[in-house]
Enzyme design. Sequence first.
Site, PDB file in Angstrom:
ATOM      1  N   PRO A 128     -57.295  58.681 -52.773  1.00  0.00           N
ATOM      2  CA  PRO A 128     -57.024  57.639 -51.786  1.00  0.00           C
ATOM      3  C   PRO A 128     -55.657  57.774 -51.116  1.00  0.00           C
ATOM      4  O   PRO A 128     -54.682  58.173 -51.735  1.00  0.00           O
ATOM      5  CB  PRO A 128     -57.114  56.344 -52.584  1.00  0.00           C
ATOM      6  CG  PRO A 128     -56.876  56.739 -53.998  1.00  0.00           C
ATOM      7  CD  PRO A 128     -57.430  58.136 -54.128  1.00  0.00           C
ATOM      8  N   ASN A 129     -55.649  57.441 -49.847  1.00  0.00           N
ATOM      9  CA  ASN A 129     -54.461  57.409 -48.978  1.00  0.00           C
ATOM     10  C   ASN A 129     -53.913  58.785 -48.624  1.00  0.00           C
ATOM     11  O   ASN A 129     -52.974  58.875 -47.835  1.00  0.00           O
ATOM     12  CB  ASN A 129     -53.356  56.532 -49.579  1.00  0.00           C
ATOM     13  CG  ASN A 129     -53.787  55.097 -49.688  1.00  0.00           C
ATOM     14  OD1 ASN A 129     -54.291  54.527 -48.722  1.00  0.00           O
ATOM     15  ND2 ASN A 129     -53.629  54.505 -50.860  1.00  0.00           N
ATOM     16  N   ARG A 158     -47.566  58.221 -43.995  1.00  0.00           N
ATOM     17  CA  ARG A 158     -47.278  57.329 -45.114  1.00  0.00           C
ATOM     18  C   ARG A 158     -46.066  57.815 -45.904  1.00  0.00           C
ATOM     19  O   ARG A 158     -46.082  58.908 -46.464  1.00  0.00           O
ATOM     20  CB  ARG A 158     -48.498  57.268 -46.030  1.00  0.00           C
ATOM     21  CG  ARG A 158     -48.278  56.429 -47.262  1.00  0.00           C
ATOM     22  CD  ARG A 158     -49.513  56.467 -48.155  1.00  0.00           C
ATOM     23  NE  ARG A 158     -49.211  55.785 -49.394  1.00  0.00           N
ATOM     24  CZ  ARG A 158     -49.427  56.300 -50.603  1.00  0.00           C
ATOM     25  NH1 ARG A 158     -49.979  57.480 -50.718  1.00  0.00           N
ATOM     26  NH2 ARG A 158     -49.103  55.626 -51.676  1.00  0.00           N
ATOM     27  N   TYR A 208     -43.604  61.643 -49.677  1.00  0.00           N
ATOM     28  CA  TYR A 208     -44.707  62.597 -49.621  1.00  0.00           C
ATOM     29  C   TYR A 208     -44.514  63.725 -48.613  1.00  0.00           C
ATOM     30  O   TYR A 208     -45.338  64.632 -48.546  1.00  0.00           O
ATOM     31  CB  TYR A 208     -46.017  61.857 -49.322  1.00  0.00           C
ATOM     32  CG  TYR A 208     -46.322  60.804 -50.360  1.00  0.00           C
ATOM     33  CD1 TYR A 208     -46.706  61.167 -51.649  1.00  0.00           C
ATOM     34  CD2 TYR A 208     -46.195  59.448 -50.073  1.00  0.00           C
ATOM     35  CE1 TYR A 208     -46.962  60.214 -52.618  1.00  0.00           C
ATOM     36  CE2 TYR A 208     -46.465  58.480 -51.035  1.00  0.00           C
ATOM     37  CZ  TYR A 208     -46.835  58.871 -52.301  1.00  0.00           C
ATOM     38  OH  TYR A 208     -47.091  57.926 -53.257  1.00  0.00           O
ATOM     39  N   ASN A 233     -56.131  66.004 -56.617  1.00  0.00           N
ATOM     40  CA  ASN A 233     -55.033  65.051 -56.545  1.00  0.00           C
ATOM     41  C   ASN A 233     -55.700  63.682 -56.555  1.00  0.00           C
ATOM     42  O   ASN A 233     -56.153  63.208 -55.518  1.00  0.00           O
ATOM     43  CB  ASN A 233     -54.202  65.247 -55.278  1.00  0.00           C
ATOM     44  CG  ASN A 233     -53.025  64.298 -55.215  1.00  0.00           C
ATOM     45  OD1 ASN A 233     -52.989  63.284 -55.906  1.00  0.00           O
ATOM     46  ND2 ASN A 233     -52.062  64.608 -54.370  1.00  0.00           N
ATOM     47  N   ALA A 272     -53.536  57.533 -56.403  1.00  0.00           N
ATOM     48  CA  ALA A 272     -53.342  56.307 -57.195  1.00  0.00           C
ATOM     49  C   ALA A 272     -54.352  56.169 -58.331  1.00  0.00           C
ATOM     50  O   ALA A 272     -54.055  55.536 -59.346  1.00  0.00           O
ATOM     51  CB  ALA A 272     -53.402  55.082 -56.291  1.00  0.00           C
ATOM     52  N   GLU A 274     -54.581  69.430 -61.959  1.00  0.00           N
ATOM     53  CA  GLU A 274     -54.164  68.155 -61.376  1.00  0.00           C
ATOM     54  C   GLU A 274     -52.897  68.404 -60.558  1.00  0.00           C
ATOM     55  O   GLU A 274     -51.942  68.998 -61.058  1.00  0.00           O
ATOM     56  CB  GLU A 274     -53.886  67.160 -62.511  1.00  0.00           C
ATOM     57  CG  GLU A 274     -53.398  65.817 -62.085  1.00  0.00           C
ATOM     58  CD  GLU A 274     -53.096  64.908 -63.277  1.00  0.00           C
ATOM     59  OE1 GLU A 274     -52.497  63.846 -63.050  1.00  0.00           O
ATOM     60  OE2 GLU A 274     -53.426  65.259 -64.437  1.00  0.00           O
ATOM     61  N   HIS A 327     -49.948  66.695 -57.834  1.00  0.00           N
ATOM     62  CA  HIS A 327     -49.309  65.522 -57.231  1.00  0.00           C
ATOM     63  C   HIS A 327     -48.186  65.999 -56.324  1.00  0.00           C
ATOM     64  O   HIS A 327     -47.399  66.869 -56.713  1.00  0.00           O
ATOM     65  CB  HIS A 327     -48.736  64.590 -58.299  1.00  0.00           C
ATOM     66  CG  HIS A 327     -49.792  64.049 -59.202  1.00  0.00           C
ATOM     67  ND1 HIS A 327     -50.645  63.045 -58.801  1.00  0.00           N
ATOM     68  CD2 HIS A 327     -50.165  64.404 -60.445  1.00  0.00           C
ATOM     69  CE1 HIS A 327     -51.495  62.801 -59.785  1.00  0.00           C
ATOM     70  NE2 HIS A 327     -51.226  63.617 -60.791  1.00  0.00           N
ATOM     71  N   ARG A 384     -40.919  58.486 -60.964  1.00  0.00           N
ATOM     72  CA  ARG A 384     -41.204  57.315 -60.131  1.00  0.00           C
ATOM     73  C   ARG A 384     -41.372  56.070 -60.991  1.00  0.00           C
ATOM     74  O   ARG A 384     -41.004  56.056 -62.163  1.00  0.00           O
ATOM     75  CB  ARG A 384     -42.440  57.605 -59.282  1.00  0.00           C
ATOM     76  CG  ARG A 384     -42.161  58.791 -58.344  1.00  0.00           C
ATOM     77  CD  ARG A 384     -43.113  58.962 -57.245  1.00  0.00           C
ATOM     78  NE  ARG A 384     -43.275  57.761 -56.451  1.00  0.00           N
ATOM     79  CZ  ARG A 384     -44.316  57.549 -55.668  1.00  0.00           C
ATOM     80  NH1 ARG A 384     -45.273  58.444 -55.591  1.00  0.00           N
ATOM     81  NH2 ARG A 384     -44.411  56.438 -54.959  1.00  0.00           N
TER      82      ARG A 384
END
Length: 150
Positions: A17-18, A25, A30, A82, A85, A106, A108, A115
């Site tokens: 998502p996103n 964003r 990012y 990825n 969230a 995985e 990111h 974070r």
Amino acid sequence: MDAEKTKASNILIIHGPNLNMLGVREPEIYGGTTLQDINRNLSELAENTGFKLVFFQSNAESALIERIQQTMNDGTNFIIINPAAYTHTSIAMRDAIAAIKLPFIEVHLSNIYSRESFRQHSYFSDLAIGVISGLGAKGYELALKYAMTS
């Protein structure tokens, strides 16, 4: 193509998502690279290698789960994911990826471990053959290079 490459010749890249908002964003977190840029760079890396890349992005957890489950019948040999969230919230996606028993990395863009505390736990990392976090779009490229040599 040798037998080893055949094992990971169909690679699915899943964007959660996103990630369709990359470049717009929170670029301070990012970066300015768009999702289209990432996919284009990966396609160029795989060009003329015999590897087939399939890209999938969704903001919907159910669509991501269904796409993961499809790998049981579509010839996918390796996944680069990825979960965005959903990394920190989706036991359902974890269950889907555990059920298919395919190797995956995985990825990111940001370093989730530097974070907010709620972003520092992943429901996927213990199942993954590797985790790349905090290297921006380069993380996808490193994951693909590994997949093409595994």
